[in-house]
Write a protein that holds these residues in place. Structure first.
Motif, PDB file in Angstrom:
ATOM      1  N   ASN A 111       0.736  -1.288   0.158  1.00 33.70           N
ATOM      2  CA  ASN A 111       0.019   0.150   0.071  1.00 33.70           C
ATOM      3  C   ASN A 111       0.898   1.276  -0.066  1.00 33.70           C
ATOM      4  O   ASN A 111       0.312   2.389  -0.443  1.00 33.70           O
ATOM      5  N   THR A 112       2.017   1.223   0.387  1.00 34.02           N
ATOM      6  CA  THR A 112       2.990   2.362   0.533  1.00 34.02           C
ATOM      7  C   THR A 112       4.519   1.936  -0.117  1.00 34.02           C
ATOM      8  O   THR A 112       4.932   0.691   0.150  1.00 34.02           O
ATOM      9  N   ALA A 113       5.255   2.996  -0.404  1.00 36.20           N
ATOM     10  CA  ALA A 113       6.667   2.547  -0.915  1.00 36.20           C
ATOM     11  C   ALA A 113       7.281   2.058   0.415  1.00 36.20           C
ATOM     12  O   ALA A 113       8.251   1.193   0.278  1.00 36.20           O
ATOM     13  N   VAL A 141      17.725  -1.727  -2.430  1.00 36.67           N
ATOM     14  CA  VAL A 141      16.460  -1.984  -3.542  1.00 36.67           C
ATOM     15  C   VAL A 141      15.575  -1.348  -2.738  1.00 36.67           C
ATOM     16  O   VAL A 141      15.310  -1.327  -1.488  1.00 36.67           O
ATOM     17  N   TYR A 142      14.514  -1.028  -3.359  1.00 37.16           N
ATOM     18  CA  TYR A 142      13.197  -0.240  -2.992  1.00 37.16           C
ATOM     19  C   TYR A 142      12.063  -0.596  -3.903  1.00 37.16           C
ATOM     20  O   TYR A 142      12.179  -0.888  -5.159  1.00 37.16           O
ATOM     21  N   THR A 143      11.067  -0.055  -3.565  1.00 39.34           N
ATOM     22  CA  THR A 143       9.809  -0.045  -4.506  1.00 39.34           C
ATOM     23  C   THR A 143       9.103   1.368  -4.163  1.00 39.34           C
ATOM     24  O   THR A 143       9.426   2.511  -3.543  1.00 39.34           O
ATOM     25  N   ASN A 144       8.285   1.760  -5.263  1.00 33.13           N
ATOM     26  CA  ASN A 144       7.459   3.078  -5.247  1.00 33.13           C
ATOM     27  C   ASN A 144       6.150   2.542  -4.514  1.00 33.13           C
ATOM     28  O   ASN A 144       5.968   1.407  -4.212  1.00 33.13           O
ATOM     29  N   GLY A 145       5.168   3.532  -4.380  1.00 33.85           N
ATOM     30  CA  GLY A 145       3.845   3.025  -3.999  1.00 33.85           C
ATOM     31  C   GLY A 145       2.914   2.292  -5.101  1.00 33.85           C
ATOM     32  O   GLY A 145       3.606   2.034  -6.045  1.00 33.85           O
ATOM     33  N   PRO A 146       1.770   2.106  -4.780  1.00 33.01           N
ATOM     34  CA  PRO A 146       1.030   1.441  -6.072  1.00 33.01           C
ATOM     35  C   PRO A 146       0.602   2.118  -7.144  1.00 33.01           C
ATOM     36  O   PRO A 146       0.587   3.234  -6.880  1.00 33.01           O
ATOM     37  N   ASP A 271       6.688   7.743  -1.180  1.00 33.77           N
ATOM     38  CA  ASP A 271       5.420   8.221  -0.481  1.00 33.77           C
ATOM     39  C   ASP A 271       4.803   9.737  -0.589  1.00 33.77           C
ATOM     40  O   ASP A 271       3.693   9.897  -0.403  1.00 33.77           O
ATOM     41  N   GLU A 272       5.744  10.582  -0.210  1.00 31.23           N
ATOM     42  CA  GLU A 272       5.643  12.074  -0.201  1.00 31.23           C
ATOM     43  C   GLU A 272       5.246  12.369  -1.696  1.00 31.23           C
ATOM     44  O   GLU A 272       4.262  13.081  -1.894  1.00 31.23           O
ATOM     45  N   LEU A 273       5.681  12.019  -2.614  1.00 35.41           N
ATOM     46  CA  LEU A 273       5.348  12.253  -4.250  1.00 35.41           C
ATOM     47  C   LEU A 273       4.092  11.874  -4.485  1.00 35.41           C
ATOM     48  O   LEU A 273       3.353  12.317  -5.042  1.00 35.41           O
ATOM     49  N   ASP A 274       3.744  10.478  -3.695  1.00 32.43           N
ATOM     50  CA  ASP A 274       2.318  10.166  -3.962  1.00 32.43           C
ATOM     51  C   ASP A 274       1.215  10.962  -3.567  1.00 32.43           C
ATOM     52  O   ASP A 274       0.271  11.308  -4.281  1.00 32.43           O
TER      53      ASP A 274
END
Length: 338
Positions: A111-113, A141-146, A271-274
């Motif tokens: 649900n979140t990065a 490594v990392y992900t963005n949000g949905p 997450d802030e950019l989302d």
């Protein structure tokens, strides 16, 4: 040469790379696809500044944003071949190269990065991703949000609504979902989206809210359907030989700038950019379709089907797909409150 000509050359060079290399023992060429004005570039620059400071200036970094050193789809290969020393890139840009990693990208995994990045970094640290990164030295490594669906002229609420639409797919898994539902998926790196929408080459795009903001999708799309279709995984990777050539004390500095701390640093940026991307769409009067129970139920059979097909295809190749999937889900749940 005239002074004005020298000034023009200097100004042009400054737009291509961010330099932080004074009196450095080693200078790392760092390539990434995001604009130099973006918050993602700023987040990566904070990493490089911290690296230089921690090494007392002995490690310098030249950052090449906006695909100026290598194209987005070729960034990982640019590191393995030595064109770049470090890259931040999307694993999905090189199809079938990181199949276990991309399990984290399946529908509804996060649900979140912050949640996704915690799960993915743990998967990597545990050795659950096999030999997918053997060609490089992974820093984090990392992900963005949905990721959601953003369309220009047509509101989407049910799977039938995308039938016949030409849609940018971010990954092959999402492309398979779109094709299964009668859409026409087309692949392209995120920097190419704006021009494709502007020229009517595509009807919409699957992308996260951060991407909708950074790559100006909100300027052209009028409808935004929150579906949690996927997430994207990212890697900051370093050329193996360059890492091995460092003296032990500088290797230790690189190691201190690796792992969960910096994974979460970039997750915080995303997450802030989302939040900003979603707010931007609402402020301009766009229609945002929330992911309520009715929409979730309408899309669930298709999302479950594409997940099953992906896991089955990996199993057919001899990969521990379901084991990795279950571990990813367990980690994602554990990381929910991070």
């Amino acid at each position: 040469m005239k002074l004005k000509q020298w000034a023009a050359i200097a100004a042009t060079t400054a737009t291509l790379a961010t330099f932080n290399t004074q009196a450095a023992d080693v200078t790392l060429r760092f390539a990434h696809p995001w604009p130099a004005t973006s918050a993602i570039h700023a987040g990566l620059e904070e990493w490089s500044d911290s690296l230089t400071e921690a090494s007392d200036g002995r490690i310098g970094v030249e950052i090449y944003p906006s695909q100026t050193l290598s194209k987005a789809a070729a960034s990982y290969d640019a590191v393995t071949s030595g064109i770049a020393d470090v890259t931040a890139t999307v694993q999905g840009y090189t199809a079938n190269r990181f199949p276990l990693t991309q399990i984290i990208e399946l529908p509804g995994m996060l649900n979140t990065a912050a949640q996704g990045s915690c799960a993915l970094q743990n998967l990597y640290d545990e050795g659950a991703l096999g030999n997918e990164y053997d060609e490089t030295h992974v820093l984090f490594v990392y992900t963005n949000g949905p990721g959601h669906l953003h369309t220009r002229d047509q509101k989407v609420t049910t799977p039938d609504d995308i039938r016949g639409m030409v849609l940018r797919r971010p990954t092959t898994v999402v492309g398979a979902l779109m094709e299964d539902l009668g859409a026409q998926p087309t692949g392209m790196p995120a920097p190419d989206i704006y021009q494709s929408l502007q020229r009517d080459l595509i009807s919409g795009v699957a992308i996260s809210w951060d991407g909708a903001k950074i790559f100006r999708v909100n300027e052209l799309a009028n409808y935004h359907t929150e579906l949690n279709l996927y997430s994207l995984s990212f890697v900051v990777a370093m050329n193996k030989d360059v890492y091995q050539s460092l003296p032990e004390d500088l290797k230790a500095v690189m190691d201190d700038h690796s792992g969960m701390k910096w994974s979460q640093h970039m997750a915080e940026v995303f997450d802030e950019l989302d939040k900003q991307g979603r707010a931007e769409a609402l402020q301009t009067g766009d229609t945002v379709v929330d992911l309520d129970d009715t929409i979730r139920d309408a899309w669930k059979p298709a999302l479950d089907r594409v997940t099953e097909e992906y896991l089955s295809s990996l199993e057919a190749s001899g990969l521990p797909a379901r084991e990795t999937y279950q571990r990813a889900r367990s980690l994602s749940e554990r990381c929910r409150e991070i």
